[in-house]
Scaffold this motif. Structure first.
Motif, PDB file in Angstrom:
ATOM      1  N   THR A 283      -1.497  -5.727  -8.055  1.00  0.00           N
ATOM      2  CA  THR A 283      -1.757  -6.253  -6.698  1.00  0.00           C
ATOM      3  C   THR A 283      -1.852  -7.774  -6.670  1.00  0.00           C
ATOM      4  OG1 THR A 283      -4.181  -6.156  -6.924  1.00  0.00           O
ATOM      5  CG2 THR A 283      -3.067  -4.159  -6.120  1.00  0.00           C
TER       6      THR A 283
ATOM      7  N   ASP B 210      -4.952   4.575  -2.026  1.00  0.00           N
ATOM      8  CA  ASP B 210      -5.022   3.132  -2.246  1.00  0.00           C
ATOM      9  C   ASP B 210      -6.443   2.691  -1.893  1.00  0.00           C
ATOM     10  OD1 ASP B 210      -3.035   0.386  -2.182  1.00  0.00           O
ATOM     11  OD2 ASP B 210      -4.989   0.239  -1.184  1.00  0.00           O
TER      12      ASP B 210
ATOM     13  N   VAL C  89       0.863  -1.189   0.000  1.00  0.00           N
ATOM     14  CA  VAL C  89       0.000   0.000   0.000  1.00  0.00           C
ATOM     15  C   VAL C  89       0.896   1.236   0.000  1.00  0.00           C
ATOM     16  CG1 VAL C  89      -1.767   1.248   1.306  1.00  0.00           C
ATOM     17  CG2 VAL C  89      -1.835  -1.253   1.186  1.00  0.00           C
TER      18      VAL C  89
END
Ligand SMILES: CC(=O)N[C@H](C=O)[C@@H](O)[C@H](O)[C@H](O)COP(=O)(O)O
Length: 227
Positions: free
Chosen positions: A157, A101, A78
């Motif tokens: 991610t 984020d 993050v």
């Protein structure tokens, strides 16, 4: 100018240009960021997106269009405006929209995304753009109160493949869910045709960064084609 969810309507179908130079690069200077942003506005950008507190300040002075601000802290996990403290600093620097984020990962300050969004809304006039990496992120971000959701982190991610162009499948899926907040296409949009495809896939607006404002990468594309 305070941007409200209603006045966001002016960005429908429009181009947003992300103007970012990375640490150590020759163009990493907030004044340069403002100049690049002003150039993008001349070309038709309806809003700009910039990283760093000084960049937000310089860009606010350089353009009349809405400024989406963020603060990248680190490179892993993050790192896009990771905490409420970062977000409020970006808002105080003058950003109309704070991009944070917007994933379901735990945040360094231990706050939930909902608490972070609520804190930004309580202590500033800024709207909140949740930078998401998947459909589930986007659903959770809307639930958490985000004013806009972006596909910014798709491919970064682990939840989505890193497509060479925009993640059109993700855009279509989020658009079909009709969450009721603007869906921003962002990430690896490298050509005008891809920008058009992103809108056609259901995006409300399209953010282009690298392909417009990162000359080292663009030069590499051309140089690579000559090898
Ligand atoms: C993943 C991440 O850190 N994205 C960042 C978010 O602000 C920027 O480095 C990107 O340039 C921006 O999202 C625009 O995307 P593209 O440069 O692909 O048009």
């Amino acid at each position: 100018m305070i941007l409200t969810p209603q006045s966001l309507e002016a960005l429908r179908g429009q181009l947003v240009v992300s103007c970012q130079a990375y640490p150590g690069e020759p163009m990493r200077d907030p004044r340069t960021t403002g100049q690049v942003a002003a150039s993008a506005v001349i070309g038709g950008a309806a809003a700009v997106r910039v990283q760093g507190l000084a960049d937000v300040q310089h860009t606010r002075a350089a353009v009349e269009v809405p400024v989406i601000g963020l603060w990248k802290d680190g490179h892993d996990g993050v790192f896009i405006t990771p905490t409420l403290r970062h977000a409020l600093a970006v808002a105080n620097a003058g950003a109309h929209v704070v991009a944070i984020d917007g994933t379901r990962r735990s945040r360094p300050d231990g706050l939930t995304l909902a608490q972070t969004v609520a804190g930004i809304h309580a202590e500033s006039h800024a709207l909140v753009m949740a930078d998401c990496g998947s459909f589930d992120d986007a659903a959770a971000a809307v639930e958490a109160g985000a004013d806009l959701v972006g596909t910014t982190l798709s491919g970064y991610t682990g939840e989505r493949p890193k497509t060479s162009g925009p993640d059109l499948d993700l855009l279509r899926d989020i658009a079909a869910a009709d969450f009721g907040v603007p869906l921003i296409a962002e990430g690896r949009i490298h050509t005008p045709a891809q920008a058009r495809q992103a809108l056609d896939a259901g995006a409300f607006a399209v953010v282009v960064g690298t392909a417009i404002t990162h000359p080292a990468t663009i030069t590499g594309w051309f140089a690579g084609a000559l090898k």
